[in-house]
Design a protein around this motif. Structure first.
Motif, short mmCIF file in Angstrom:
data_model
loop_
_atom_site.label_atom_id
_atom_site.label_comp_id
_atom_site.label_asym_id
_atom_site.label_seq_id
_atom_site.Cartn_x
_atom_site.Cartn_y
_atom_site.Cartn_z
N HIS A 70 1.74 -8.71 -11.72
CA HIS A 70 2.43 -7.49 -11.31
C HIS A 70 2.65 -7.49 -9.80
CE1 HIS A 70 0.85 -6.29 -15.21
NE2 HIS A 70 1.65 -5.25 -15.19
N ALA A 71 3.85 -7.15 -9.38
CA ALA A 71 4.12 -6.87 -7.97
C ALA A 71 3.72 -5.43 -7.69
CB ALA A 71 5.59 -7.08 -7.66
N VAL A 72 3.10 -5.20 -6.54
CA VAL A 72 2.59 -3.87 -6.18
C VAL A 72 3.12 -3.50 -4.80
CG1 VAL A 72 0.52 -2.48 -5.77
CG2 VAL A 72 0.48 -4.31 -7.50
N ARG A 73 3.80 -2.36 -4.72
CA ARG A 73 4.31 -1.86 -3.44
C ARG A 73 3.89 -0.40 -3.28
NH1 ARG A 73 10.34 -2.34 -0.65
NH2 ARG A 73 9.99 -0.72 0.93
N VAL A 74 3.29 -0.10 -2.12
CA VAL A 74 2.84 1.26 -1.82
C VAL A 74 3.40 1.65 -0.45
CG1 VAL A 74 0.89 2.84 -1.59
CG2 VAL A 74 0.69 0.82 -3.10
N ASP A 75 4.29 2.64 -0.43
CA ASP A 75 4.92 3.10 0.81
C ASP A 75 4.42 4.49 1.17
OD1 ASP A 75 7.34 1.11 1.30
OD2 ASP A 75 7.34 1.55 -0.84
N GLY A 76 3.99 4.67 2.43
CA GLY A 76 3.59 6.01 2.83
C GLY A 76 2.66 6.03 4.01
N LEU A 77 1.81 7.06 4.04
CA LEU A 77 0.88 7.30 5.13
C LEU A 77 -0.53 6.94 4.67
CD1 LEU A 77 0.26 8.51 7.97
CD2 LEU A 77 0.00 10.73 6.82
N PHE A 78 -1.22 6.21 5.55
CA PHE A 78 -2.58 5.77 5.23
C PHE A 78 -3.54 6.37 6.24
CE2 PHE A 78 0.46 2.81 3.62
CZ PHE A 78 0.01 2.55 2.33
N SER A 79 -4.57 7.06 5.74
CA SER A 79 -5.55 7.68 6.63
C SER A 79 -6.26 6.62 7.47
CB SER A 79 -6.59 8.46 5.81
OG SER A 79 -5.98 9.43 5.01
N SER A 80 -6.57 5.50 6.83
CA SER A 80 -7.23 4.40 7.53
C SER A 80 -6.90 3.09 6.85
CB SER A 80 -8.74 4.60 7.58
OG SER A 80 -9.28 4.60 6.27
N LEU A 81 -6.93 2.03 7.64
CA LEU A 81 -6.71 0.68 7.13
C LEU A 81 -7.59 -0.28 7.92
CD1 LEU A 81 -2.83 0.73 7.01
CD2 LEU A 81 -4.19 0.05 5.04
N ARG A 82 -8.08 -1.29 7.24
CA ARG A 82 -8.77 -2.38 7.91
C ARG A 82 -8.11 -3.67 7.44
NH1 ARG A 82 -13.78 -5.29 6.98
NH2 ARG A 82 -14.11 -4.02 5.10
N VAL A 83 -7.48 -4.38 8.37
CA VAL A 83 -6.75 -5.58 8.02
C VAL A 83 -7.32 -6.77 8.81
CG1 VAL A 83 -4.66 -4.30 7.48
CG2 VAL A 83 -4.96 -5.24 9.78
N ARG A 84 -7.10 -7.96 8.27
CA ARG A 84 -7.58 -9.15 8.95
C ARG A 84 -6.44 -10.15 9.14
NH1 ARG A 84 -9.86 -12.74 4.76
NH2 ARG A 84 -8.01 -13.67 3.78
N THR A 85 -6.58 -10.93 10.20
CA THR A 85 -5.73 -12.08 10.43
C THR A 85 -6.64 -13.22 10.87
OG1 THR A 85 -5.29 -11.27 12.67
CG2 THR A 85 -3.62 -10.82 10.99
N THR A 86 -6.12 -14.42 10.83
CA THR A 86 -6.91 -15.58 11.22
C THR A 86 -6.14 -16.41 12.23
OG1 THR A 86 -6.07 -16.77 9.29
CG2 THR A 86 -8.21 -15.70 9.07
#
Length: 259
Positions: free
Chosen positions: A134-150
């Motif tokens: 399944h492809a999943v797309r969520v558009d909107g406002l996020f109270s908080s996010l924690r993302v990583r890059t390398t």
């Protein structure tokens, strides 16, 4: 072979629930294997221009794990080790990528006040089948996010688990943007990331990365199922010489989920 209808599943009578995710007519295409990244076998890849030919929606990683990739509305973005997102040059390599054409008429499902666990449960409740991608797309406002890059790795290439020990994490508060990703069946752990695998791209296209945690404030969720899965494997010397085995589920969860 009969064609799978692309029509959107109608809402159940007397309900605003759109029902299970529709089955898209196209295929989800993946280049390489999660097991290859886990084993440190990611010396080659497909070019960003090729990735766009595979679809308008997707995720991946940058050459030698030098960042995370988000493909949204046909544009490929790379998110570097500082979390800064920029359009990806056509000749840049992606050692791992998932891409598909996302139907444009998908019914939006409102999601509000959900943490990542609750969002995952919402996605799984709407799956067409736990045996389909399944492809999943969520558009909107996020109270908080924690993302990583390398950061881009040097030869000899370390395993993904070793790279993740030095990942750069970015915390965002009150961020507008899009979660882009895929839900994959448990059977495909090691080929793909089983379960929900998400990347984020901000609305202004300036920042993003692999999602470790998220809280949805107010957003729209769209899902499409894929009964066709096309796998393209690398043919470089390192990949051909490395016998890959099924990775331990706990190790994948640690690397992809942030612990």
């Amino acid at each position: 072979m009969p064609q799978i209808p692309a029509s959107q599943t109608p809402a159940r009578p007397g309900s605003s629930d759109p029902g299970p995710a529709p089955i898209a007519p196209g295929a989800l295409t993946q280049f390489s294997l999660l097991a290859a990244l886990m084993a440190g076998t990611y010396a080659s890849g497909i070019r960003a221009a090729h990735a766009r030919e595979l679809g308008d929606f997707g995720i991946g990683c940058v050459d030698r794990l030098g960042g995370e990739v988000v493909m949204l509305d046909g544009v490929v973005y790379e998110c570097n080790a500082g979390g800064v997102a920029t359009p990806m040059p056509d000749d840049e390599l992606l050692p791992f990528a998932d891409a598909c054409d996302l139907p444009h008429d998908l019914v939006a499902r409102p999601v509000r006040g959900l943490g990542l666990h609750a969002l995952t449960e919402t996605v799984e409740a709407a799956l067409a089948s736990r045996n389909l991608f399944h492809a999943v797309r969520v558009d909107g406002l996020f109270s908080s996010l924690r993302v990583r890059t390398t950061a881009r790795q040097a030869l000899p290439l370390p395993t993904l688990e070793e790279v993740a020990e030095h990942q750069v994490e970015t915390s965002l508060v009150g961020a507008e943007g899009t979660l882009v990703g895929f839900w994959s069946p448990a059977l495909y752990q090691g080929v793909a990331v089983a379960g929900l695998h998400l990347h984020f791209l901000s609305a202004d296209r300036s920042t993003g990365g692999h999602v470790l945690d998220a809280t949805v404030a107010d957003a729209d969720l769209r899902l499409a199922a894929y009964a066709r899965f096309a796998l393209q494997l690398p043919t470089d010397a390192a990949f051909l010489a490395t016998e890959l085995t099924h990775p331990d589920d706990a190790a994948v969860t640690e690397v992809e989920g942030g612990g």
